[in-house]
Motif scaffolding. Structure first.
Motif, PDB file in Angstrom:
ATOM      1  N   ILE B 166       0.862  -1.176   0.000  1.00 39.76           N
ATOM      2  CA  ILE B 166       0.000   0.000   0.000  1.00 39.76           C
ATOM      3  C   ILE B 166       0.895   1.222   0.000  1.00 39.76           C
ATOM      4  O   ILE B 166       2.000   1.207   0.557  1.00 39.76           O
ATOM      5  N   LYS B 167       0.450   2.265  -0.659  1.00 35.63           N
ATOM      6  CA  LYS B 167       1.216   3.513  -0.735  1.00 35.63           C
ATOM      7  C   LYS B 167       0.341   4.619  -0.182  1.00 35.63           C
ATOM      8  O   LYS B 167      -0.666   4.992  -0.796  1.00 35.63           O
ATOM      9  N   VAL B 168       0.698   5.088   1.000  1.00 34.30           N
ATOM     10  CA  VAL B 168      -0.063   6.162   1.627  1.00 34.30           C
ATOM     11  C   VAL B 168       0.892   7.336   1.823  1.00 34.30           C
ATOM     12  O   VAL B 168       2.012   7.142   2.301  1.00 34.30           O
ATOM     13  N   LYS B 169       0.472   8.509   1.430  1.00 29.92           N
ATOM     14  CA  LYS B 169       1.292   9.715   1.614  1.00 29.92           C
ATOM     15  C   LYS B 169       2.660   9.568   0.950  1.00 29.92           C
ATOM     16  O   LYS B 169       3.702   9.807   1.567  1.00 29.92           O
ATOM     17  N   GLU B 170       2.649   9.125  -0.320  1.00 30.46           N
ATOM     18  CA  GLU B 170       3.909   9.025  -1.065  1.00 30.46           C
ATOM     19  C   GLU B 170       4.000  10.228  -2.001  1.00 30.46           C
ATOM     20  O   GLU B 170       3.000  10.692  -2.543  1.00 30.46           O
ATOM     21  N   GLN B 171       5.248  10.697  -2.214  1.00 34.34           N
ATOM     22  CA  GLN B 171       5.461  11.779  -3.182  1.00 34.34           C
ATOM     23  C   GLN B 171       5.857  11.181  -4.534  1.00 34.34           C
ATOM     24  O   GLN B 171       6.486  10.129  -4.584  1.00 34.34           O
ATOM     25  N   SER B 172       5.517  11.890  -5.611  1.00 32.76           N
ATOM     26  CA  SER B 172       6.052  11.479  -6.908  1.00 32.76           C
ATOM     27  C   SER B 172       7.540  11.828  -6.913  1.00 32.76           C
ATOM     28  O   SER B 172       7.999  12.674  -6.135  1.00 32.76           O
ATOM     29  N   PRO B 185      -2.370  10.355  -4.445  1.00 31.52           N
ATOM     30  CA  PRO B 185      -3.502   9.667  -3.791  1.00 31.52           C
ATOM     31  C   PRO B 185      -3.063   8.281  -3.336  1.00 31.52           C
ATOM     32  O   PRO B 185      -2.179   7.687  -3.954  1.00 31.52           O
ATOM     33  N   PRO B 186      -3.638   7.781  -2.237  1.00 33.73           N
ATOM     34  CA  PRO B 186      -3.211   6.456  -1.755  1.00 33.73           C
ATOM     35  C   PRO B 186      -3.498   5.376  -2.798  1.00 33.73           C
ATOM     36  O   PRO B 186      -4.456   5.476  -3.564  1.00 33.73           O
ATOM     37  N   ARG B 187      -2.633   4.361  -2.826  1.00 32.14           N
ATOM     38  CA  ARG B 187      -2.818   3.237  -3.748  1.00 32.14           C
ATOM     39  C   ARG B 187      -2.711   1.933  -2.975  1.00 32.14           C
ATOM     40  O   ARG B 187      -1.884   1.804  -2.076  1.00 32.14           O
TER      41      ARG B 187
END
Lengths: 300, 300
Positions: B166-172, B185-187
């Motif tokens: 899960i990816k929460v609060k990740e930057q590009s 957005p979370p994934r």
């Protein structure tokens, strides 16, 4: 509705809020009472806390009396309480299958069980292999099929959780033969006895799935007010007085990382010795050194 | 006191009574918010239920701001809430070690986590091997070290729990390079994507740790009101629409007993096909037939 509700490990208040709400709406409440016990609460404590009568369910009632447990569960709510989680060390899939066959809806309220709370000894859950059970050896019955499982786990570097036998409401052979419903006092295997049985079987088998110097962690009264951990070798813990039940044991695998080791050192008598024991044990089943792939093989 | 409190899997009421009582006496309440999410409750739901403000703790705060979390915890009570169990899939042993160093007492309130609640798919927990994590593949990063672990588990017949990224609060990468605190957005990885990645790596490696026809169980929203299970082959579940998160997957091992299989059949599209797939897959890694020991070898 049949509710299968996990009670967690120890306190009456280890039940979840959702589990407690469900119980309070149930017309009958059974407590599975032969594979584990709630360490810090009696039946009476639970009854007072729930505001409900609690019916103790022994093996016979669960395995051959499931019709009684499921009676009218299509029209009213019945709770079946399990220490730990309903799908933990002992699963109650047979009861669920029976309910489904009778078109009774089933809801599961999960909780902690030894199978995940064992992580609090500091060893990472994702490095555990298959779990084994250690039963009380008798004169004529010293089963050792678990030995191969420990070997399999340790060959690939994994830790092994050992669940220790408990005997609740067991008859002696004599009383059983005479049909007398007299039960022996409950017995709970100690960490020392488990380690002695490990040593005995290693001596018989002799294929070094582990040695007397293999590091283990003794876990006592997990999740209870007097929870304790003891890290040492099998030989050392074969002499260890682990106190009141319940107990379990973890046999370490080679994949013991530095952070795991640092955590375990808190539970040793002699930090340096334990660290040395872990390093020495990691030489068993060590894979051959890595050889860089040639360009041809390296297709990533 | 530092309380590490497991929240269980989904509902706000999945917290234990003991955990809730502890929170209500805490002066600060943190919620670990980067390795999992509580499926059926928002931050606001929790705040109302606890009667306390809840501070979301992202990876940065936990990994580099533990001094802030532990501030004054020697004089007052601070709660650190973790979805699942504090020692489940992600462990917080580092926070505990830090607290111990600062002489802050620590109490753990356990709860269910995916690591034990996965048993509700009907597979026995004691037949699981090591757990693996599947991360989102990117153009240049397609890690596959988990493949060897699946191979190790399956060689000895064990099931493998796969935890999905899960990816929460990740930057590009671009925003990170420019120092812009804008988050994606979370994934949450789907079961189909996980199965596609499994197929891709099997194709690259080609050593048959599993095949496209290996049976798996997709587990969606475990412990939530919309929990669902789907049993099929990897190839089939690579096309499966698993709906809302969270998801995980189990790759079956050879040691799938009849009662486990009977339970899984409830979750298939085609019972007979799945049963055939399981039987066919059990031929992989099958040990050589048992040969009775000679009298000499038989020392039991």
């Amino acid at each position: 509705m049949l509710y299968l509700i996990g009670l967690g490990l120890s306190y009456k208040s280890d039940i979840t809020v959702r589990g407690l709400e469900a119980i309070r709406n149930c017309s009958r409440v059974y407590l599975e009472h032969y594979t584990s016990i709630l360490m810090a609460a009696s039946k009476e404590d639970l009854e007072e806390f729930y505001g409900k009568e609690v019916i103790l369910a022994d093996r016979e009632l669960v395995e051959s009396g499931s019709a009684e447990i499921l009676r009218d569960a299509d029209k009213e709510d019945v709770a079946f309480l399990v220490v730990g989680d309903p799908f933990g060390a002992t699963t109650h899939t047979d009861l669920v299958l029976r309910a489904k066959k009778d078109k009774i809806p089933v809801e599961v309220v999960h909780n902690a069980s030894v199978m995940n709370a064992v992580g609090s000894c500091g060893l990472q859950l994702y490095n555990f292999g298959q779990t084994i059970s250690m039963v009380f050896f008798t004169e004529n019955w010293r089963p050792d099929s678990w030995y191969d499982k420990v070997m399999e786990n340790r060959k690939i570097g994994l830790h092994t959780l050992v669940l220790l036998d408990i005997k609740v409401k067991e008859q002696s052979l004599e009383n059983m033969a005479r049909g007398r419903l007299i039960y022996e006092p409950p017995r709970y295997m100690s960490i020392a006895q488990c380690c002695q049985q490990l040593l005995e079987i290693e001596e018989t088998r002799g294929t070094k799935a582990y040695t007397p110097d293999t590091p283990v962690v003794g876990i006592s009264r997990l999740g209870s007010p007097t929870q304790s951990f003891k890290a040492g070798t099998i030989k050392e813990l074969a002499e260890y007085d682990s106190g009141e039940p319940l107990h379990s044991l973890v046999i370490l695998g080679r994949q013991c990382h530095d952070l795991e080791l640092e955590y375990l050192l808190e539970f040793t008598d002699d930090r340096q010795k334990f660290e040395n024991d872990v390093r020495a044990d990691q030489e068993y089943f060590k894979p051959a050194p890595w050889v860089p792939p040639t360009e041809e093989e390296d297709d990533m």
